[in-house]
Scaffold this motif. Structure first.
Motif, PDB file in Angstrom:
ATOM      1  N   ILE A  56      57.279  -9.458   6.352  1.00  0.00           N
ATOM      2  CA  ILE A  56      55.881  -9.302   6.765  1.00  0.00           C
ATOM      3  C   ILE A  56      55.522 -10.445   7.701  1.00  0.00           C
ATOM      4  CG2 ILE A  56      53.461  -9.337   6.011  1.00  0.00           C
ATOM      5  CD1 ILE A  56      54.324  -8.197   3.365  1.00  0.00           C
ATOM      6  N   VAL A  94      45.915  -8.791   6.239  1.00  0.00           N
ATOM      7  CA  VAL A  94      46.973  -7.823   5.985  1.00  0.00           C
ATOM      8  C   VAL A  94      46.894  -7.405   4.528  1.00  0.00           C
ATOM      9  CG1 VAL A  94      49.456  -7.414   5.940  1.00  0.00           C
ATOM     10  CG2 VAL A  94      48.460  -8.812   7.754  1.00  0.00           C
ATOM     11  N   ILE A 109      48.417  -5.401   1.168  1.00  0.00           N
ATOM     12  CA  ILE A 109      49.597  -4.852   0.500  1.00  0.00           C
ATOM     13  C   ILE A 109      49.103  -3.982  -0.641  1.00  0.00           C
ATOM     14  CG2 ILE A 109      51.634  -5.368  -0.880  1.00  0.00           C
ATOM     15  CD1 ILE A 109      52.029  -7.872   0.673  1.00  0.00           C
ATOM     16  N   LYS A 163      54.386  -6.374  -5.550  1.00  0.00           N
ATOM     17  CA  LYS A 163      53.469  -7.005  -4.588  1.00  0.00           C
ATOM     18  C   LYS A 163      52.992  -8.383  -5.043  1.00  0.00           C
ATOM     19  CE  LYS A 163      49.492  -4.282  -6.270  1.00  0.00           C
ATOM     20  NZ  LYS A 163      50.182  -3.752  -7.466  1.00  0.00           N
ATOM     21  N   ARG A 169      45.386  -4.342   8.754  1.00  0.00           N
ATOM     22  CA  ARG A 169      46.635  -3.591   8.651  1.00  0.00           C
ATOM     23  C   ARG A 169      46.970  -3.403   7.176  1.00  0.00           C
ATOM     24  NH1 ARG A 169      51.287  -6.176  10.337  1.00  0.00           N
ATOM     25  NH2 ARG A 169      50.413  -8.268  10.474  1.00  0.00           N
ATOM     26  N   MET A 179      50.184  -2.331   4.330  1.00  0.00           N
ATOM     27  CA  MET A 179      51.585  -2.085   4.028  1.00  0.00           C
ATOM     28  C   MET A 179      51.664  -1.534   2.611  1.00  0.00           C
ATOM     29  SD  MET A 179      53.425  -5.354   5.776  1.00  0.00           S
ATOM     30  CE  MET A 179      53.151  -5.703   7.527  1.00  0.00           C
ATOM     31  N   ILE A 207      58.728  -2.108   1.373  1.00  0.00           N
ATOM     32  CA  ILE A 207      57.637  -1.553   2.158  1.00  0.00           C
ATOM     33  C   ILE A 207      58.072  -0.173   2.640  1.00  0.00           C
ATOM     34  CG2 ILE A 207      56.232  -1.801   4.245  1.00  0.00           C
ATOM     35  CD1 ILE A 207      56.632  -4.842   3.965  1.00  0.00           C
ATOM     36  N   GLU A 267      55.839   2.118   4.070  1.00  0.00           N
ATOM     37  CA  GLU A 267      55.102   2.534   5.268  1.00  0.00           C
ATOM     38  C   GLU A 267      54.118   1.445   5.682  1.00  0.00           C
ATOM     39  OE1 GLU A 267      53.042   6.462   7.249  1.00  0.00           O
ATOM     40  OE2 GLU A 267      53.563   6.466   5.126  1.00  0.00           O
ATOM     41  N   CYS A 268      53.956   1.293   6.993  1.00  0.00           N
ATOM     42  CA  CYS A 268      52.991   0.343   7.551  1.00  0.00           C
ATOM     43  C   CYS A 268      51.947   1.112   8.355  1.00  0.00           C
ATOM     44  CB  CYS A 268      53.684  -0.664   8.467  1.00  0.00           C
ATOM     45  SG  CYS A 268      54.933  -1.668   7.661  1.00  0.00           S
ATOM     46  N   ASP A 327      49.368   0.074  11.116  1.00  0.00           N
ATOM     47  CA  ASP A 327      48.950  -1.023  11.981  1.00  0.00           C
ATOM     48  C   ASP A 327      47.586  -0.784  12.609  1.00  0.00           C
ATOM     49  OD1 ASP A 327      51.238  -2.537  11.518  1.00  0.00           O
ATOM     50  OD2 ASP A 327      52.371  -1.455  13.052  1.00  0.00           O
ATOM     51  N   THR A 385      53.117   7.347   0.072  1.00  0.00           N
ATOM     52  CA  THR A 385      51.833   6.890   0.598  1.00  0.00           C
ATOM     53  C   THR A 385      50.798   8.006   0.522  1.00  0.00           C
ATOM     54  OG1 THR A 385      53.024   5.463   2.134  1.00  0.00           O
ATOM     55  CG2 THR A 385      50.700   5.791   2.553  1.00  0.00           C
TER      56      THR A 385
END
Length: 260
Positions: free
Chosen positions: A32, A40, A42, A50, A212, A214, A221, A223-224, A226, A239
């Protein structure tokens, strides 16, 4: 770049025979990058790894492999001026025998301040998090949960850190109080230029604050996101399952609050 987390792995020994121990892989090559001034998030279920990642970033747990690289803005700062933290359980985060004044002053003890300057700073910090200054002489048990979490936030920002890790920092609060705390965190982020890593199981809360997201599953991780405008177009099945389970696609957080 403020903090660069590179390929972190972490396993914990299971409670079994010392002769043939087994291990549970909690983090599996997590990377990350957190930039200055951003939040950000999580997101993941309990046991996804996490919070362990947060402890590795804070230096409370040692990674089995990988590294956490601090950017130039914080690399040479004392730890308390570089990184701070706000935990979920505000009751165990403070010493019940200390006054609110003493709690907020904890990260400032080594600072060379006159009594007058220190007192003025403590007053300003309490006002900054939306509390009356007369609370300085109270004890934790005399405050509500929301008030005590504001005290924890005041303590976290007291040394003016560049980065704050927020580990389920609002999950134990009522929805209406959650929004107040999130608004406060947003305000502090904008005014102080603080970067956040916001660890939570609540997608709606994360979407309220984060730039963002994550998504964590099994120490990885998966999926991200952004651009928060693309949150509803995620592709990973896990997700999508989280979003559907939370009802986020049907009921945004602000609507949920209005219905509470």
């Amino acid at each position: 770049m403020l903090i660069d987390v590179k390929q972190i792995t972490k396993a914990f020994k299971n409670d079994d025979s010392w002769l043939f121990p087994t291990y549970q892989q909690v983090l599996n090559g997590v990377s990350i990058t957190i930039h200055e001034g951003e939040c950000v998030g999580i997101v993941g279920e309990s046991g996804s790894g996490k919070s362990t990642l947060g402890k590795v970033i804070l230096g409370l747990e040692a990674a089995d492999s990988g590294e956490v690289v601090l950017g130039a803005a914080i690399a040479n700062l004392p730890t308390h001026r570089a990184i701070s933290v706000v935990f979920q359980d505000y009751n165990t985060s403070v010493n019940p025998r200390l006054t609110i004044r003493e709690i907020i002053n904890e990260p400032l003890i080594s600072e060379a301040l006159t009594h007058q300057a220190r007192e003025a700073l403590l007053v300003n910090l309490l006002e900054e998090v939306g509390l009356d200054t007369e609370m300085l002489d109270r004890y934790p048990h005399q405050l509500s949960g929301g008030q005590l979490q504001r005290v924890c936030i005041a303590r976290a920002v007291a040394p003016n850190p560049k980065f704050i890790l927020l580990d389920e920092a609002v999950s134990s609060l009522d929805v209406s109080v959650q929004v107040q705390i999130l608004d406060l965190l947003q305000k502090l982020k904008q005014e102080r230029g603080i970067s956040y890593l916001f660890i939570t199981h609540d997608i709606a809360v994360a979407s309220f604050l984060c730039d963002r997201l994550m998504f964590f599953k099994g120490g990885e991780i998966v999926e991200c996101v952004d651009d928060m405008r693309n949150l509803k177009t995620v592709s990973d099945p896990y997700t999508k399952e989280l979003l559907e389970a939370a009802g986020y696609l049907e009921i945004p957080f602000e609507t949920e609050l209005n219905q509470a």
